[in-house]
Design an enzyme around this catalytic site. Structure first.
Site, PDB file in Angstrom:
ATOM      1  N   THR A 114       0.846  -1.206   0.000  1.00 28.72           N
ATOM      2  CA  THR A 114       0.000   0.000   0.000  1.00 28.72           C
ATOM      3  C   THR A 114       0.877   1.251   0.000  1.00 28.72           C
ATOM      4  O   THR A 114       2.076   1.192   0.285  1.00 28.72           O
ATOM      5  CB  THR A 114      -0.904   0.047   1.246  1.00 28.72           C
ATOM      6  OG1 THR A 114      -0.078   0.152   2.412  1.00 28.72           O
ATOM      7  CG2 THR A 114      -1.782  -1.178   1.336  1.00 28.72           C
ATOM      8  N   ASP A 115       0.248   2.381  -0.342  1.00 30.80           N
ATOM      9  CA  ASP A 115       0.960   3.658  -0.239  1.00 30.80           C
ATOM     10  C   ASP A 115       0.113   4.634   0.581  1.00 30.80           C
ATOM     11  O   ASP A 115      -0.956   4.260   1.079  1.00 30.80           O
ATOM     12  CB  ASP A 115       1.303   4.209  -1.629  1.00 30.80           C
ATOM     13  CG  ASP A 115       0.077   4.583  -2.438  1.00 30.80           C
ATOM     14  OD1 ASP A 115      -0.997   4.869  -1.853  1.00 30.80           O
ATOM     15  OD2 ASP A 115       0.176   4.610  -3.678  1.00 30.80           O
ATOM     16  N   GLN A 116       0.569   5.849   0.720  1.00 34.26           N
ATOM     17  CA  GLN A 116      -0.113   6.761   1.626  1.00 34.26           C
ATOM     18  C   GLN A 116      -1.470   7.233   1.116  1.00 34.26           C
ATOM     19  O   GLN A 116      -2.210   7.889   1.862  1.00 34.26           O
ATOM     20  CB  GLN A 116       0.791   7.942   1.968  1.00 34.26           C
ATOM     21  CG  GLN A 116       1.016   8.884   0.807  1.00 34.26           C
ATOM     22  CD  GLN A 116       1.750  10.138   1.271  1.00 34.26           C
ATOM     23  OE1 GLN A 116       2.543  10.098   2.215  1.00 34.26           O
ATOM     24  NE2 GLN A 116       1.500  11.266   0.628  1.00 34.26           N
TER      25      GLN A 116
END
Lengths: 153, 153, 153, 153
Positions: D21-23
């Site tokens: 995942t990313d932000q």
């Protein structure tokens, strides 16, 4: 928004990390999409804005909706890489970037590609580019010109 | 919270991806921390809860504040990997997990390690484990027992 | 080999990539091990050698056999990061590095750690450091001194 | 080599890792290329061969020379993902795969794409598919049929 054909190339450099190689002795192909991101973010900085701030202050995000990469020649560990990035299409609610990846030592073209993005808020709803940022992208040619050494001839 | 010595090992399996190898022909060492995460999340599932739900519903996160890995033998592309995970210390505001990484084909121990986590809210303030989850971890031994095949002898 | 206490810190900088963040809004913890690698490789360059060449020309590799990280404060997207690296122990067949990760903008210490490496050939057999490289590491203090601006006070 | 239109879809499953995942709270887009690789390798297994063995025993590698991804809807942490993979073109020295990425829980199409590969030896010279593997791909339809539950209707 503007005639993207006027947009100049931005340029940034990075060095291949051991972690980015795979057992074939070359850079694993998904990493080029990460390098494209590095190029994109540095192009925004050339344009006078910080992509992080646009997300934080305006709730405007640029998720990738399409990506294409052509791999010409493998990047290898410790190579210095030149990432060239350019806006090729800028619309009210979407933007397309083109990329070229070179090896610095011999100027070999390693890969090229494109990413297409829509402007969205955090909830995933499409929206327009915030006015301030639309202006900066529109003025990209001019401000890029002022930067001189940061772009190609 | 509870006597962690009673906690049983959970076990999950994964297959080494090409992307996880490096040019030395083995798995790049930082990936073991990602496999530890896989083991931790599956152990939570064995305990009857979803780590994702704890983040979402209770605003309780478990950032890693310390990690240790010992690498014994390299994992290689396409190896089937067994990740064994155990709670070794459970406190009101912190938890420590231990891990063992094996190759399935010959049972070789490839790596072992520990991660230490504090319970925090999204803003980075320490907080207690949500009651419901504290209970499930406390009851870990019992619920793990019921799972039978999912743990080692 | 030499008294490692004399070794100076090398320093390099990098910028946090979007790809390195996770859904908690901070850098995912395994990436610090990759940043340690970046620091290690740049320290070798300060010492006058290219880690890549040592692998290629001497069949001498430095796999990580143990790693430890303490996380103090999260790095965030687009932060400029300072990686400080130092040899803390240099033996005939092994070497230990220490790392400190700072955020450039405010000098906050984000993480610190150590990695322990043995010298191996491609087949995974331990061997001695190649003489040339052992010398350069031994002379690390002196050559680092000559570099001036590349190290901290 | 053969009429690729006869090729059936292979199917494999994986679970989204926190590290992926990313932000923005979704899976970072480059990871889909890694999932494509997972799908590709499992399709080879359905066809009766191990991609690893083909590299090792025959010195035949399949580097990606072109990749395209269309992102429809974001994958999220802990989602169970279905990767469907199919050969769409098989030639003497090249092969093209198509992919569809679904979320298992609701069957939503998250992404689709294609990768184009040439057959190369370790030195980067194009070569033909090893006979044995060419046969297995040619017979893909039949062997996939025998597998029953592993493919879609």
């Amino acid at each position: 928004m503007n005639n993207a054909e006027d947009h100049k190339w931005g340029e940034t450099r990075l060095r291949v990390r051991y972690a980015e190689t795979d057992q074939a002795g070359v850079v694993y192909h998904s990493n080029y999409l990460i390098w494209f991101e590095v190029g994109r973010v540095e192009l925004c900085r050339d344009y006078g804005f910080n992509y992080r701030d646009m997300e934080r202050e305006e709730d405007a995000h640029l998720p990738v909706v399409e990506a294409r990469v052509k791999y010409h020649s493998p990047a290898r560990y410790d190579d210095e890489i030149v990432v060239r990035t350019r806006v090729v299409q800028a619309r009210t609610r979407a933007i397309k970037f083109a990329y070229e990846i070179f090896r610095a030592s011999d100027g070999a073209l390693l890969a090229e590609g494109e990413t297409y993005h829509v402007v969205m808020n955090k909830q995933g709803r499409t929206r327009s580019f915030p006015m301030k940022y639309a202006e900066m992208i529109k003025n990209g040619k001019a401000s890029a010109d002022k930067q001189g050494g940061k772009e190609s001839q």
